[in-house]
Design an enzyme around this catalytic site. Structure first.
Site, short mmCIF file in Angstrom:
data_model
loop_
_atom_site.label_atom_id
_atom_site.label_comp_id
_atom_site.label_asym_id
_atom_site.label_seq_id
_atom_site.Cartn_x
_atom_site.Cartn_y
_atom_site.Cartn_z
N LYS A 119 0.82 -1.21 0.00
CA LYS A 119 0.00 0.00 0.00
C LYS A 119 0.85 1.25 0.00
O LYS A 119 0.47 2.26 -0.61
CB LYS A 119 -0.91 0.01 1.23
CG LYS A 119 -2.07 -0.95 1.12
CD LYS A 119 -3.11 -0.67 2.18
CE LYS A 119 -4.34 -1.53 1.91
NZ LYS A 119 -5.37 -1.34 2.92
N LYS A 214 -6.07 -8.60 -8.30
CA LYS A 214 -7.44 -8.82 -7.84
C LYS A 214 -8.27 -7.55 -7.99
O LYS A 214 -7.73 -6.45 -8.04
CB LYS A 214 -7.43 -9.32 -6.40
CG LYS A 214 -6.98 -8.31 -5.39
CD LYS A 214 -7.17 -8.82 -3.97
CE LYS A 214 -7.47 -7.66 -3.06
NZ LYS A 214 -6.93 -7.75 -1.72
N LYS A 217 -11.08 -2.13 -4.49
CA LYS A 217 -11.85 -0.92 -4.26
C LYS A 217 -11.04 0.32 -4.57
O LYS A 217 -11.58 1.35 -4.93
CB LYS A 217 -12.28 -0.84 -2.79
CG LYS A 217 -13.45 -1.72 -2.45
CD LYS A 217 -13.91 -1.51 -1.01
CE LYS A 217 -13.01 -2.22 -0.02
NZ LYS A 217 -13.61 -2.41 1.31
#
Ligand code: TRP
Length: 347
Positions: A119, A214, A217
């Site tokens: 992240k 994947k 969001k």
């Protein structure tokens, strides 16, 4: 005696997509519907985790409400007192226990967390917050406060569960002389979690544009993501422009045909049909366009139905459930917090 506790949460970010829905929410809601009498189930909104990365704060309240409404539209029973929905930030003990756990966590331990690395590379240095770094500690608090036994963990969360077990064991050992019965309940290990939740647990639908990753969001464009609140026709279009390959015939094989395999997977989930059946049905066929149309039809149908359910959700019932769950959860969480506070001499 008290029932075993199953606990999970979506982290608040943008709207939920079909990967969240089928991978995380639906299995938990099925569990609540079918086994709600055997377990205490905590399905909470990780709003504090939601502010660890940049987010449009003005949208937070409506995103949280839409997650809650999605739970209900998906069938979460609001009338069972052993099933709880709550907002993390409405239980102050989460933040307070996280602080205490922080003081038993080493920098080195957090530095090894791969999700943090993944992240933080996506953010400029000054936007990588200490909150993001300490994310797993807050997650450990989320789990330990309620003596949770079962936590469904996708691949990206296994390290966090292992950390939760480590820190709980560490603290239990450290204070064993004064608290021989332990301060925290240790959740089951990853292997046991997988046994309990079954093989589909942690299932990951891939991005339609980039099937190597994947569905996420936090995807910037949203072109490869089917959101639960997408216009059904627009979502069908996203399917029609999904990335495939140049093999020329359909085989369910993620290694060589990730895009095609992902489409078959999505079809299977939406049609509630076993993937082996769907894969067999399409095996060797040569028209990618036909497969895309079939998936697009399923997507349109599914979203239309789901959004109709969503429109019927009663917000006042959600509000009442939040009130009662949050009162009950504050009680349990504060008991755990008090043990930890006593151990470290704060009470
Ligand atoms: N970290 C989880 C995710 O990103 C969300 C989460 C926060 C969570 N606290 C939790 C999941 C506690 C399980 C248990 O998906």
């Amino acid at each position: 005696m008290s029932k075993p506790v199953i606990l999970t949460a979506p982290r608040v970010s943008s709207s939920l997509h079909i990967g969240n829905y089928f991978g995380a929410l639906l299995p938990m809601i099925d569990m609540a519907k079918n086994h709600g009498n055997d377990y205490q189930i905590n399905l909470f909104i990780a709003d504090l985790h939601g502010i660890t990365t940049p987010i449009d704060y003005t949208l937070m309240p409506s995103i949280i409400q839409s997650y809650l409404r999605t739970f209900v539209a998906a069938g979460f029973p609001l009338d069972n007192p052993d099933l709880h929905i709550y907002r993390q930030s409405f239980i102050p003990a989460h933040s307070e226990l996280a602080w205490i756990l922080d003081c038993f966590t080493s920098m080195g331990e957090m530095n090894r967390m791969t999700q943090f690395k993944d992240k933080s590379v996506k953010l400029s240095e000054e936007r990588v917050s200490v909150g993001l770094f300490g994310y797993p500690v807050l997650m450990a608090a989320d789990i330990l406060l309620y003596n949770a036994n079962y936590v469904p963990v996708g691949d990206d969360q296994t390290q966090h569960l292992e950390f939760t077990r480590d820190i709980a064991e560490r603290i239990n050992k450290r204070f064993a002389d004064r608290f021989p019965e332990g301060i925290f309940t240790i959740p089951y290990n990853v292997k046991k979690q997988h046994e309990f939740f079954g093989k589909d647990q942690g299932l990951r639908i891939r991005d339609l544009q980039d099937p190597a990753k994947k569905m996420s969001k936090s995807d910037e464009t949203g072109k490869g993501v089917i959101f639960m609140n997408d216009d059904p026709d627009a979502a069908a279009k996203k399917v029609m422009s999904a990335t495939t390959d140049s093999v020329g015939s359909i085989h369910y094989d993620y290694a060589t045909q990730p895009g095609i395999s992902n489409l078959l997977e999505i079809y299977a989930l939406l049609a509630a049909q076993p993937i082996v059946e769907v894969a067999a049905e399409w095996e060797g066929k040569t028209s990618y366009g036909e497969l895309k149309s079939a998936v697009a039809d399923q997507v349109r149908l599914f979203l239309t139905k789901f959004q109709a359910n969503l429109a019927n959700v009663d917000d006042t019932k959600i509000q009442a459930k939040l009130q009662s769950s949050e009162a009950a959860m504050n009680h349990i969480a504060n008991e755990t917090l008090l043990r930890a506070q006593k151990a470290v001499g704060l009470r």
